[in-house]
Scaffold this motif. Sequence first.
Motif, mmCIF file in Angstrom:
data_model
loop_
_atom_site.group_PDB
_atom_site.id
_atom_site.type_symbol
_atom_site.label_atom_id
_atom_site.label_comp_id
_atom_site.label_asym_id
_atom_site.label_seq_id
_atom_site.Cartn_x
_atom_site.Cartn_y
_atom_site.Cartn_z
ATOM 1 N N HIS A 179 21.763 41.492 54.924
ATOM 2 C CA HIS A 179 22.727 40.480 54.278
ATOM 3 C C HIS A 179 22.652 40.233 52.761
ATOM 4 N N HIS A 180 21.755 40.707 52.166
ATOM 5 C CA HIS A 180 21.516 40.843 50.556
ATOM 6 C C HIS A 180 22.453 41.835 50.196
ATOM 7 N N GLN A 181 22.448 43.112 50.944
ATOM 8 C CA GLN A 181 23.341 43.988 50.564
ATOM 9 C C GLN A 181 24.786 43.808 50.897
ATOM 10 N N THR A 182 25.157 42.843 51.972
ATOM 11 C CA THR A 182 26.666 42.419 51.969
ATOM 12 C C THR A 182 26.913 41.407 50.932
ATOM 13 N N GLN A 183 25.970 40.783 50.490
ATOM 14 C CA GLN A 183 26.006 39.727 49.705
ATOM 15 C C GLN A 183 26.541 40.335 48.065
ATOM 16 N N GLN A 184 25.862 41.304 47.795
ATOM 17 C CA GLN A 184 25.904 41.851 46.502
ATOM 18 C C GLN A 184 27.466 42.839 46.564
ATOM 19 N N ALA A 185 27.652 43.408 47.806
ATOM 20 C CA ALA A 185 29.151 43.950 47.946
ATOM 21 C C ALA A 185 30.190 43.012 47.651
ATOM 22 N N LEU A 186 30.021 41.768 48.363
ATOM 23 C CA LEU A 186 30.994 40.553 48.111
ATOM 24 C C LEU A 186 31.119 40.404 46.556
ATOM 25 N N GLU A 187 30.169 40.158 46.130
ATOM 26 C CA GLU A 187 30.203 39.654 44.835
ATOM 27 C C GLU A 187 30.732 40.685 43.967
ATOM 28 N N ASN A 188 30.463 42.036 43.969
ATOM 29 C CA ASN A 188 30.958 43.169 43.130
ATOM 30 C C ASN A 188 32.419 43.235 43.528
ATOM 31 N N LYS A 189 32.959 42.901 44.608
ATOM 32 C CA LYS A 189 34.433 43.211 45.214
ATOM 33 C C LYS A 189 35.359 41.869 44.354
ATOM 34 N N ILE A 190 34.618 40.647 44.604
ATOM 35 C CA ILE A 190 35.360 39.635 43.897
ATOM 36 C C ILE A 190 35.363 39.775 42.360
ATOM 37 N N LYS A 191 34.305 40.381 41.787
ATOM 38 C CA LYS A 191 34.231 40.530 40.229
ATOM 39 C C LYS A 191 35.403 41.819 39.949
ATOM 40 N N ALA A 192 35.497 42.657 40.792
ATOM 41 C CA ALA A 192 36.461 43.890 40.422
ATOM 42 C C ALA A 192 37.754 43.235 40.706
ATOM 43 N N LEU A 193 38.160 42.293 41.636
ATOM 44 C CA LEU A 193 39.389 41.741 41.829
ATOM 45 C C LEU A 193 39.872 40.983 40.733
ATOM 46 N N SER A 194 38.921 40.235 39.974
ATOM 47 C CA SER A 194 39.112 39.411 39.299
ATOM 48 C C SER A 194 39.262 39.707 37.743
ATOM 49 N N THR A 195 38.752 41.131 37.527
ATOM 50 C CA THR A 195 38.869 41.842 36.420
ATOM 51 C C THR A 195 40.111 41.957 35.714
ATOM 52 N N ASP A 196 41.111 42.310 36.490
ATOM 53 C CA ASP A 196 42.384 42.755 36.054
ATOM 54 C C ASP A 196 43.226 41.288 36.187
ATOM 55 N N PRO A 197 43.566 40.637 34.973
ATOM 56 C CA PRO A 197 44.425 39.411 34.760
ATOM 57 C C PRO A 197 45.896 39.599 35.645
ATOM 58 N N ALA A 198 46.174 40.742 35.512
ATOM 59 C CA ALA A 198 47.742 41.002 36.014
ATOM 60 C C ALA A 198 47.726 41.031 37.608
ATOM 61 N N ALA A 199 46.533 41.465 38.072
ATOM 62 C CA ALA A 199 46.454 41.253 39.612
ATOM 63 C C ALA A 199 45.608 40.191 40.228
ATOM 64 N N VAL A 200 45.316 39.221 39.439
ATOM 65 C CA VAL A 200 44.579 38.180 39.952
ATOM 66 C C VAL A 200 45.375 37.259 40.963
ATOM 67 N N THR A 201 46.618 36.876 40.389
ATOM 68 C CA THR A 201 47.766 36.297 41.359
ATOM 69 C C THR A 201 47.889 37.117 42.546
ATOM 70 N N LYS A 202 47.988 38.269 42.492
ATOM 71 C CA LYS A 202 48.358 39.144 43.715
ATOM 72 C C LYS A 202 46.962 39.028 44.695
ATOM 73 N N ASN A 203 46.030 39.170 44.037
ATOM 74 C CA ASN A 203 44.962 39.137 44.928
ATOM 75 C C ASN A 203 44.083 37.995 45.224
#
Length: 405
Positions: free
Chosen positions: A132-156
């Motif tokens: 569960h901890h590994q899945t939690q870390q993977a979710l947090e990393n993916k959310i951070k990666a998708l939120s980093t690019d301002p141009a793609a935030v709305t799309k994602n």
Amino acid sequence: MSNKLSPRNNTEPHQPIKSENSDKKTCENCYAEVTGAYCAQCGQEVESTLKYFWTVVLHLLDDIFSFDSRASRTLVPLLSKPGFLTQQYFLGHRVQYVPPLRLYLFVSIIFFLSLKLFTNVGSQNLVNAKVHHQTQQALENKIKALSTDPAAVTKNQLVIEKLETLLADLTVSNKYMVRDLTNQLAELTLKELEQNATLNDVDYQKVEALKAQLEKAKSGVNIDAELTDFSISNSIEGKMSLPFLSPEANKKFDQYAKTFESKVRNQLVEDPKKLLTLALDKAPQLMFVLLPVFALLLKILYLFSNRLYLEHLTVALHSHSFIFLSILIIELLSVLSEKVNFYALEYINVGLMIWLPAYLYLMQKRIYQQSHLVTVVKYLITSSLYLLLIVFTGLIAFVWGAMTL
């Protein structure tokens, strides 16, 4: 006639008669002069048991664990010399070793306490916690990666919201079933995002099924019939009855069984680890009761060995102490190998798992001094019957623990 009362008729509490020699002690019970730790007249211990609490605790620890050297003289042969401690005890060489009952009590207490710690029951075991901890870390990393690019935030945005919902369910929910279903759904969702493609038919159907079950679990709908398979009945009608009970008594018994069944099903959905916790709480008492039963089994198998029942009980105490201590070491090494990634520890564990049954066989051979063929046959009989007793004891522990829900 003197009015002076004799000491025997005096109603005042007697005071110990002090000896003229200040080095000598007097028994507080019979007032006899004492030269050792115990009174030779009445057997009472000279040293008072009324002490400060921590003094009593330290004395108890010293009696059990014997920090001088008895512990090392006991634990090393217990692990490495099958039957040695038992043979020494039979020969009368006892003062230098921890007594069998004290040894068993100390090892079993540490074993059952550590067992609950290692499995981390009551919330999640170590394996599930790590996953569960590994899945939690993977979710947090993916959310951070998708939120980093301002141009793609709305799309994602929709994807981010879905991942955040999964993250919340995985970390906030206090329901075991919700966390477990969320973890499975999150792994498939992350797999889809990593592959940047749609899931195959099998995974897609699994995702849809998980979503449906997760919605039911989150909304509180009873889904135990779908996710658990636990029922108590001994008839086609699904009722529980016993032939020696009256119809009224059987009706009450069936109602009690249905209530018990409902509690267990609900707990299996909410947090099945609690059932294991409750069962482990009852295990020490039941194992202590199992010891004389195991000794009786040895007495029957070795009926013509001319050994007393208490001698078989000593064999049972030492063998169980070895089993508990070995499993404790195996658990410690397993946890340590996961932390330090030292693969040699896994080979040591495998060696200990092989040594455990071999030790018990050698112990049985050396104590009862019979041929290898006879010992093998009796060892197999003992092991088989004992495993049945363990299963039966585990069932009693489960029922007894679940009754406290």
